[in-house]
Design a protein around this motif. Structure first.
Motif, mmCIF file in Angstrom:
data_model
loop_
_atom_site.group_PDB
_atom_site.id
_atom_site.type_symbol
_atom_site.label_atom_id
_atom_site.label_comp_id
_atom_site.label_asym_id
_atom_site.label_seq_id
_atom_site.Cartn_x
_atom_site.Cartn_y
_atom_site.Cartn_z
ATOM 1 N N ALA A 1 0.848 -1.186 0.000
ATOM 2 C CA ALA A 1 0.000 0.000 0.000
ATOM 3 C C ALA A 1 0.879 1.230 0.000
ATOM 4 N N SER A 2 0.348 2.314 -0.546
ATOM 5 C CA SER A 2 1.105 3.562 -0.603
ATOM 6 C C SER A 2 1.242 4.218 0.764
ATOM 7 N N SER A 3 0.364 3.897 1.685
ATOM 8 C CA SER A 3 0.454 4.401 3.054
ATOM 9 C C SER A 3 -0.205 3.391 3.969
ATOM 10 N N VAL A 4 -0.046 3.604 5.267
ATOM 11 C CA VAL A 4 -0.607 2.673 6.240
ATOM 12 C C VAL A 4 -1.667 3.384 7.069
ATOM 13 N N PRO A 5 -2.649 2.653 7.588
ATOM 14 C CA PRO A 5 -3.638 3.293 8.465
ATOM 15 C C PRO A 5 -2.965 3.911 9.685
ATOM 16 N N PHE A 6 -3.421 5.095 10.053
ATOM 17 C CA PHE A 6 -2.885 5.849 11.195
ATOM 18 C C PHE A 6 -1.412 6.194 10.991
ATOM 19 N N GLY A 7 -0.976 6.270 9.729
ATOM 20 C CA GLY A 7 0.408 6.596 9.440
ATOM 21 C C GLY A 7 0.646 8.094 9.395
ATOM 22 N N GLU A 8 1.857 8.482 8.975
ATOM 23 C CA GLU A 8 2.239 9.887 8.979
ATOM 24 C C GLU A 8 1.669 10.648 7.792
#
Length: 627
Positions: free
Chosen positions: A520-527
């Motif tokens: 994924a391009s980002s993660v849940p609760f990520g920056e």
């Protein structure tokens, strides 16, 4: 003045005769004043201390759609260059942006934020480099690709201020950049508190900027790439109203010359915020609320310390009632007694303030060191007290003197001469019964009440943190392994990056014990989060503008790896994950499906990302939902 020096000498002798009391009193005050000084040091860096150079004189230049006043966007480099050449109202105008790059950290590559700036950035902010030079116009030119860098002062300090530091190379995105300059100490640019690690010229935009920070993923020379933030300093004697009128003419000229990219765009000036960097005007009200709450909480700590010390002074004063009665009997004025007792309190406060400065220094230093290990930005909060911090600490000391010294001084100076003169040296025998609800009772009750309030607030905060840590995020995270992989930080182009992702996924999926592996391009609760406005194709009316939504680019098995199931439809396939020519499909969340397709089946419908480019005649990305 002649009476204050004897008062000070007498108070010092009295405090030295009671070392235990003096040590405890100074320690209590040091903790209370130190907490307030430490918090004020952070507040000072955020909202009080002037920014380096002439940064506080800058105004932000913003562009918005005249038909949608709240619709702001950034600037393209060609538009910025035209405004800089045509406006004639700025004493200096600069463009800048932040980006995420890869920098070596031992055997690995770490993420770091850098700032790309125009050649006049440092001159506009009114600062000179501590060593070396700033960027040239040639290094700013789009596509120049001249790999030079200006580093932060701390990096030069770590190198021992070596004169040969200028000319060295540092690695950014697996490429060598030559150091041509060093920023001045504690330089943070147009914002306070935080600073990038290095500054790069705009000419390396096309090779350095991560796609996340590119608007539409195009190069710097594209007039439709609105990625830059612009700020300037008005010429002396030019008012904001006069500048706004001139900018209106520039807006019309840009719209006439380049209608596809500048239709309905209007230029405006607003005050720059101190804490944020954005393409739209923002205020610092949120920062003011946070700093007020922080100072209020630390103020309660100081108040509790003062109440505690006031009780200690009243208890100590019991043994001094005979001494005070004798001084009054010999003709001493009550005002003189109060002044001497307040002098003693002030000496305690000064000693506590001095110790509080030391505590605050180490507290801020430890806090900054701990945050530096988890943040990709440099926090420019010097633990050394400046004039503002020293003035605040003196204010805390004076306030403490009044808070813990005034009531005991007034109480102890009001004595019964006959009764107190009969008391022995320890204050016993002459102490008449006082009121049931005297000053000491009030102080004890207040101290307990405030302490309980702080305990309740701390307990609520702790309970909230525990609930947040144990809350169900809606997906499975047991037996999960998160790996961060960003080939762009090693200067991989898109085809090579795709091959790297595919190779890693294939190896992970082939490992024994791996149930599913997705990317994924980002993660849940990520920056980082990416968001765009999503709308349905064939919408019933122009007023139906869809909805703002965050999005992620994911591969096959992503939902399976998180233990999530589809309410309807299916996951992405391996072909859709790997092929660039596969049909454009999307998986949407249930709330978005209800908003875009009320009373309709979302499967098979078409949606698209609404872009600013739509008004310029460009096509938006279209997808077919597979909820």
């Amino acid at each position: 003045m002649s009476g204050r020096l004897p008062d000070s000498r007498y108070s010092i002798r009295g405090l030295l005769k009671a070392p235990g009391f003096t040590f405890v009193a100074v320690l209590v005050l040091a903790l209370g004043i130190g907490a307030n000084t430490a918090i004020f040091t952070l507040v000072n860096a955020m909202v009080v201390r002037p920014l380096p150079g002439r940064a506080d004189e800058l105004v932000g230049l913003y562009s918005h759609d005249r038909t949608k006043p709240d619709s702001y966007r950034g600037f393209s480099y060609p538009n910025f260059a035209d405004i800089r050449d045509q406006s004639a109202v700025f004493d200096g105008l600069t463009a800048h942006m932040v980006s995420l790059v890869g920098m070596p950290a031992g055997d690995t590559t770490r993420r770091a934020f850098v700032e790309l700036v125009s050649s006049d950035y440092f001159d506009t902010l009114g600062v000179k480099p501590a060593a070396g030079r700033t960027f040239s116009a040639e290094e700013e030119r789009p596509g120049a690709g001249i790999r030079v860098v200006i580093v932060g002062y701390d990096r030069w300090k770590q190198a021992g201020f070596d004169p040969a530091f200028i000319g060295r190379t540092i690695t950014i995105n697996a490429r060598d950049f030559t150091v041509i300059g060093v920023a001045p100490p504690e330089f943070t640019g147009t914002v306070a508190l935080i600073a990038p690690e290095v500054w790069l010229p705009l000419g390396v935009f096309d090779t350095v900027v991560n796609d996340i920070f590119k608007n539409k993923g195009t190069g710097l020379a594209d007039r439709g790439n609105d990625s830059l933030i612009v700020a300037g300093r008005l010429k002396p004697g030019v008012s904001e109203s006069a500048a706004t009128a001139r900018l209106e003419a520039v807006s019309r000229h840009l719209e006439e010359a380049f209608p596809a990219e500048n239709r309905n765009q209007v230029l405006s000036l607003h005050r720059l915020p101190r804490i944020s960097m954005s393409t739209e005007p923002r205020a610092d009200e949120g920062t003011a609320v946070v700093t007020t709450l922080l100072m209020a909480m630390s103020g309660v700590v100081l108040l509790i310390a003062c109440l505690n010390l006031a009780n200690m002074l009243l208890a100590r004063g019991t043994a001094r009632r005979r001494e005070i009665a004798i001084r009054l009997a010999l003709g001493g004025a009550r005002a003189r007694i109060v002044r001497q007792l307040l002098t003693e309190s002030l000496l305690l406060a000064v000693a506590g303030g001095a110790a509080g400065l030391v505590i605050a220094y180490w507290a801020v230093r430890i806090l900054m060191a701990s945050l530096a290990t988890v943040l990709p930005l440099t926090l420019q909060v010097s633990p050394k007290p400046d004039l503002y911090v020293l003035a605040a600490t003196c204010g805390f000391a004076v306030a403490s003197t009044l808070l813990f010294g005034l009531v005991p001084a007034l109480k102890l100076s009001r004595v019964d001469l006959v009764t107190d003169l009969k008391a022995d040296a320890g204050g016993r025998g002459g102490l008449a019964l006082g009121r049931r609800f005297g000053p000491r009772n009030v102080l004890v009750i207040s101290q307990i009440a405030l302490s309980l309030a702080l305990l309740i607030v701390g307990g609520l905060f702790g309970r909230g943190a525990l609930k947040a840590a144990t809350a169900d995020p809606g997906f499975r995270y047991e037996r999960e392994l998160l790996v961060s992989l960003d080939p762009s930080l090693a200067s991989y182009d898109e085809p090579r990056g795709r091959r790297a992702h595919r190779a890693v996924l294939d190896r992970l999926r082939a490992l024994p014990g791996i149930e599913a592996a997705g990317m994924a391009s980002s993660v849940p609760f990520g920056e980082l989060h990416e968001g765009r406005r999503v709308e349905r194709l064939g919408r019933s009316s122009p007023q139906d503008e869809g909805a703002s939504a965050t999005y992620m680019i994911v591969g096959a098995q992503y939902f399976s790896a998180l233990g999530l199931r589809m309410l309807r439809g299916r996951e992405f396939t391996r072909d859709e994950e790997e092929s660039t020519s596969a049909p454009r499909v999307a998986i949407i969340a249930e709330p978005l499906a209800r908003h875009l397709f009320p009373n309709e089946d979302p499967l098979g419908q078409q949606i698209r990302f609404a872009q600013e480019g739509d008004a310029r005649g460009r096509s938006a990305d279209e997808f077919q939902p597979m909820e």
